[in-house]
Design an enzyme around this catalytic site. Structure first.
Site, PDB file in Angstrom:
ATOM      1  N   GLU A 108       7.460   3.919 -19.489  1.00  0.00           N
ATOM      2  CA  GLU A 108       6.370   3.360 -18.678  1.00  0.00           C
ATOM      3  C   GLU A 108       6.908   2.459 -17.566  1.00  0.00           C
ATOM      4  O   GLU A 108       6.340   2.409 -16.473  1.00  0.00           O
ATOM      5  CB  GLU A 108       5.395   2.604 -19.576  1.00  0.00           C
ATOM      6  CG  GLU A 108       4.638   3.545 -20.509  1.00  0.00           C
ATOM      7  CD  GLU A 108       3.656   2.836 -21.412  1.00  0.00           C
ATOM      8  OE1 GLU A 108       2.442   3.104 -21.292  1.00  0.00           O
ATOM      9  OE2 GLU A 108       4.087   2.004 -22.227  1.00  0.00           O
ATOM     10  N   GLU A 128       4.725   6.891 -28.753  1.00  0.00           N
ATOM     11  CA  GLU A 128       3.922   5.813 -29.343  1.00  0.00           C
ATOM     12  C   GLU A 128       2.984   6.254 -30.465  1.00  0.00           C
ATOM     13  O   GLU A 128       2.878   5.545 -31.486  1.00  0.00           O
ATOM     14  CB  GLU A 128       3.120   5.091 -28.247  1.00  0.00           C
ATOM     15  CG  GLU A 128       3.918   4.115 -27.411  1.00  0.00           C
ATOM     16  CD  GLU A 128       4.517   4.745 -26.165  1.00  0.00           C
ATOM     17  OE1 GLU A 128       4.907   4.018 -25.241  1.00  0.00           O
ATOM     18  OE2 GLU A 128       4.607   5.998 -26.125  1.00  0.00           O
TER      19      GLU A 128
END
Length: 251
Positions: A108, A128
């Site tokens: 990210e 995740e």
């Protein structure tokens, strides 16, 4: 105590290096705070930024030991999403130099940059959901803009991790170079950006990321500002003089 982030200042650029190689540059609170400090400097004095890792890894993700203890209030505080968005909004372009793993929060962070250059060992993705959470620091919406919805869903929902060739094919990486050439490739791109008119680059980045309904007004206003600059006049005069000399040499 070792600084979690090292900042190397040059005349026309800054190199920001994550400095926790013993944990593959896992992004903890100290790293976030150090990145905020680097952003404050770049907001006050806009320069191109090169963002890299150390020890053969960009960033293997957020610090899981800290992440495990976070609760609702921490999520709502936007600890990682806030710094990544701040990096995304820096006045001048940011180039991620990715070696090895860029997973979870590390991915990210890379997505928040304007350019990404990688090495053949790159592994980038968002695992995740395998840890019981989601990619909430930008990937859930930014990745679709970068690679398209089908591939973004494979990464976000099915845990697909891209290698360097796949990331390059998807244009998630702008270039792949040997590890020993990574820094040099970043500086070459920084040289190209630094060769442009700085204010023109800053305003172009702002216009590029403006909401659709802000156009074309924001384009016209930005151009009006640039039309009044001495640098615009000087660069255009230089261009016309070079063309005139070239035309004379051809005669």
């Amino acid at each position: 105590m070792t600084d979690p982030v090292l900042v190397e200042e040059h005349a026309d650029r800054v190199v920001i290096r994550l400095n926790r190689p013993e944990v593959r540059n896992a992004i903890d609170l100290a790293t976030v705070e150090a990145l905020h400090e680097a952003c404050r400097t770049l907001e006050a004095t806009p320069l191109v930024a090169l963002l890299a890792g150390s020890g053969g890894t960009f960033a293997a993700g957020a610090d899981i030991a800290q992440l495990r203890e976070r609760r609702r209030e921490d999520a709502l505080a936007g600890i990682n999403s806030g710094i990544f968005e701040r990096i995304h909004k820096l006045p001048m372009p940011v180039v991620a130099l990715i070696d090895g793993y860029a997973l979870g929060g590390g991915a990210e962070l890379a997505y928040a940059c304007d350019f990404r250059i990688g090495t053949p060992t790159v592994r980038i993705g968002n695992p995740e959901p395998g840890l019981g959470i989601l990619a909430a620091a930008g990937a859930a919406w930014r990745l679709k803009e970068l690679v398209g919805e089908p591939l973004a869903k494979e990464i976000l929902l099915a845990g697909r991790v891209l290698d360097a060739d796949e990331a390059l094919s998807a244009r998630l990486l702008n270039e792949v170079v040997p590890a020993e050439e990574l820094d040099a490739a970043g500086h070459r791109l920084a040289d190209r950006i630094a060769g442009q008119a700085p204010l023109a680059v800053r305003l172009t980045k702002s216009v590029f990321h403006a909401p659709r309904d802000a156009h074309p007004l924001i384009d016209d206003v930005a151009q009006a500002v640039l039309f009044e600059t001495q640098e615009k006049h000087d660069r255009m005069t230089s261009f016309l003089e070079r063309r005139s000399r070239s035309d004379e040499e051809k005669r």
